[in-house]
Design an enzyme around this catalytic site. Structure first.
Site, PDB file in Angstrom:
ATOM      1  N   HIS A 268       0.842  -1.205   0.000  1.00 39.25           N
ATOM      2  CA  HIS A 268       0.000   0.000   0.000  1.00 39.25           C
ATOM      3  C   HIS A 268       0.881   1.260   0.000  1.00 39.25           C
ATOM      4  O   HIS A 268       0.915   1.948  -0.997  1.00 39.25           O
ATOM      5  CB  HIS A 268      -1.028   0.026   1.140  1.00 39.25           C
ATOM      6  CG  HIS A 268      -1.906  -1.193   1.175  1.00 39.25           C
ATOM      7  ND1 HIS A 268      -2.630  -1.585   0.077  1.00 39.25           N
ATOM      8  CD2 HIS A 268      -2.147  -2.125   2.134  1.00 39.25           C
ATOM      9  CE1 HIS A 268      -3.292  -2.692   0.361  1.00 39.25           C
ATOM     10  NE2 HIS A 268      -3.009  -3.050   1.609  1.00 39.25           N
ATOM     11  N   ASP A 319      -4.787  -8.319  -3.637  1.00 41.03           N
ATOM     12  CA  ASP A 319      -5.120  -8.116  -2.228  1.00 41.03           C
ATOM     13  C   ASP A 319      -6.429  -8.813  -1.809  1.00 41.03           C
ATOM     14  O   ASP A 319      -6.423 -10.000  -1.519  1.00 41.03           O
ATOM     15  CB  ASP A 319      -5.125  -6.599  -1.953  1.00 41.03           C
ATOM     16  CG  ASP A 319      -5.228  -6.236  -0.483  1.00 41.03           C
ATOM     17  OD1 ASP A 319      -5.381  -7.120   0.352  1.00 41.03           O
ATOM     18  OD2 ASP A 319      -5.143  -5.037  -0.159  1.00 41.03           O
TER      19      ASP A 319
HETATM   20  C1  NGQ Z   1      -5.662  -7.465   5.753  1.00 46.38           C
HETATM   21  N1  NGQ Z   1      -6.233  -5.793   4.161  1.00 46.38           N
HETATM   22  O1  NGQ Z   1      -4.767  -7.860   6.472  1.00 46.38           O
HETATM   23  O2  NGQ Z   1      -6.416  -8.239   5.195  1.00 46.38           O
HETATM   24  C2  NGQ Z   1      -5.795  -5.970   5.492  1.00 46.38           C
HETATM   25  C3  NGQ Z   1      -6.759  -5.296   6.404  1.00 46.38           C
HETATM   26  C4  NGQ Z   1      -5.793  -4.816   8.682  1.00 46.38           C
HETATM   27  C5  NGQ Z   1      -5.964  -4.739   3.403  1.00 46.38           C
HETATM   28  N2  NGQ Z   1      -5.261  -3.790   3.877  1.00 46.38           N
HETATM   29  C6  NGQ Z   1      -6.723  -5.605   7.811  1.00 46.38           C
HETATM   30  N3  NGQ Z   1      -6.428  -4.662   2.207  1.00 46.38           N
HETATM   31  O3  NGQ Z   1      -5.065  -3.969   8.228  1.00 46.38           O
HETATM   32  O4  NGQ Z   1      -5.786  -5.075   9.870  1.00 46.38           O
HETATM   33 ZN    ZN Z   2      -3.406  -6.904   2.551  1.00 48.01          ZN
END
Ligand code: NGQ
Ligand code: ZN
Length: 453
Positions: A268, A319
């Site tokens: 990101h 993702d």
């Molecule tokens: C994740 N996902 O780990 O799946 C993360 C979100 C977080 C994205 N950033 C959850 N797309 O950051 O705790």
């Molecule tokens: Zn992620």
């Protein structure tokens, strides 16, 4: 079959006509012959290019794509999405994660991804206990990769805390829970799975979920050359929390640790100030941009022009899998910047003014680096991961090779990938994965069970 004749092959220096690609039994290119003549019985194709790395995947989230698009009572955000995502995550069994990952990877292959970096954090069972085989869930995901032919860099995720300052995990994060020793044991258990198609790295989930001391320890314990991925600066709230905790911004804090080098992929990296953009570029790490998910979750825009100007490396990932297409990631990476800056043709440099070509080659190199595997170019010593585009499609009729990438990336919605080879083995033919019926049946059964919950 161990060779292919390409009327036009996309080599590192650009398109070259009349190329023979020759690979060995291990799936590694051993000869890339230019000015070649097609052999009498040799397979001939028109447009052949290297397959893309999907540098950021949470395979299980494929099961909730499309299921989180309803407005709640109060304002929705990344954080309300995450609550829904956690609810799904709690139910998925080892059999189900394999079925979901196989479906996902078959779709990714059909769209032109030939390898994936799997940011895997669903470690424990539904009650928060390790399975009899602690690496069971990761092994299932690797099994799905080998079932579909997808190359994989498995990144077991270090996930110890709920937020900055070593806050205890929430109860609904119990399946993710790992400490340094546990994650190193998981990595050890997975060492036997390493082969030409499989690499093992590590992923501290984020500066929220892992402390800097832990990250330092894990990096020191990891064998040399293995990839290290982390989510960073994905939301403004994370930046604010990091400043409140440490007085520094997340990327600033990570760069100041002195740990970041070419093994790293900063996933990101959305909310960066100018100095951080320069710092990431100078570190040699890869920025892992996940345009469609970042759009879906409302993360924000990556500062692409400044990063490119600083010589920064980047690749793309799907993702949360609202899309399985590298074309869509790259198209929207460019479109996001055009909308943001009210300009055109942003992703380009003096030596490469064709936006599609710049994006495809940059993402190939960045993705390959983030994977820790020899990927991303049709060159001797690299994997024979190849896409054949559909030269019968109207968009490619009479097309000069130098216009192929721009047309593929920016025109229309048909999938122009016709055949796909990974490590020299064909996995997609005429737009279909060779195991598609069985994979789809297992996924269908899995989803009926999950949706009935
Ligand atoms: C994740 N996902 O780990 O799946 C993360 C979100 C977080 C994205 N950033 C959850 N797309 O950051 O705790
Ligand atoms: Zn992620």
């Amino acid at each position: 079959m161990s060779s292919l004749f390409a009327r036009h092959a996309c080599l590192p220096q650009g398109w070259v006509s009349n190329v023979r690609l020759h690979w060995n039994a291990r799936g590694e290119l051993i000869q890339v012959e230019q000015h070649a003549q097609p052999g009498a019985h040799e397979k001939q194709e028109t447009f052949v290019l290297p397959g893309m790395t999907n540098l950021h995947s949470h395979a299980f989230q494929r099961a909730l794509a499309g299921m989180t698009e309803m407005a709640g009572e109060s304002k929705d955000s990344f954080w309300t999405w995450r609550e829904l995502m956690y609810r799904y995550a709690l139910h998925i069994t080892p059999e189900q994660i394999q079925a979901i990952a196989a479906q996902l990877y078959s779709e990714c292959l059909r769209h032109g991804y030939t390898s994936v970096c799997e940011f895997h954090y669903l470690h424990r069972d539904i009650n928060g206990r390790f399975y009899a085989r602690p690496a069971e869930m990761a092994e299932r995901v690797i099994a799905a990769a080998s079932q579909t032919g997808m190359g994989i860099s498995m990144l077991p995720v270090l996930y110890s805390y709920a937020d900055f300052g070593e806050q205890a995990l929430r109860y609904d994060q119990r399946r993710f829970s790992t400490g340094v020793d546990e994650i190193m044991q998981l990595i050890d258990a997975l060492e036997a799975a390493r082969n030409d198609q499989v690499e093992i790295g590590v992923a501290p989930h984020s500066l929220r979920a892992a402390s800097m001391a832990q990250i330092r320890e894990v990096q020191a314990a990891l064998p040399a050359g293995r990839p290290i991925h982390i989510h960073i600066a994905e939301q403004q709230k994370e930046v604010d929390a990091c400043i409140a905790f440490s007085g520094r911004r997340p990327v600033e804090l990570l760069l100041d640790s002195g740990l970041v080098d070419q093994r790293w992929c900063l996933v990101h990296a959305t909310h960066l100030n100018k100095a951080e953009v320069q710092g990431v570029a100078a570190s040699g790490a890869v920025a892992g941009i996940c345009t469609t998910t970042e759009g879906n979750l409302g993360d924000g825009f990556f500062d692409l022009p400044d990063y490119i100007a600083a010589g920064g490396r980047f690749g793309v990932g799907s993702d949360s899998h609202v899309s399985q297409s590298p074309v869509e990631e790259l198209r929207w990476l460019e479109y996001g910047q055009r909308l943001r800056l009210q300009g055109r043709n942003i992703a380009s440099v003096a030596g490469q003014r064709k936006v599609g070509d710049f994006l495809w080659h940059a993402a190939l190199q960045g993705g390959a680096q983030a994977s820790g595997r020899k990927l991303g170019q049709l060159a001797v010593g690299y994997r024979a991961d190849m896409l054949v585009l559909d030269d019968q499609h109207p968009n490619l009729a009479g097309m000069r090779s130098e216009d192929v990438l721009n047309t593929w990336i920016f025109a229309g919605n048909d999938n122009l990938v016709r055949d796909v080879y990974v490590g020299g083995s064909q996995v997609v033919q005429d737009g279909k994965h060779l195991q598609q019926p069985a994979i789809q049946a297992a996924y269908g059964a899995c989803m009926r069970a999950l949706r009935a919950l």
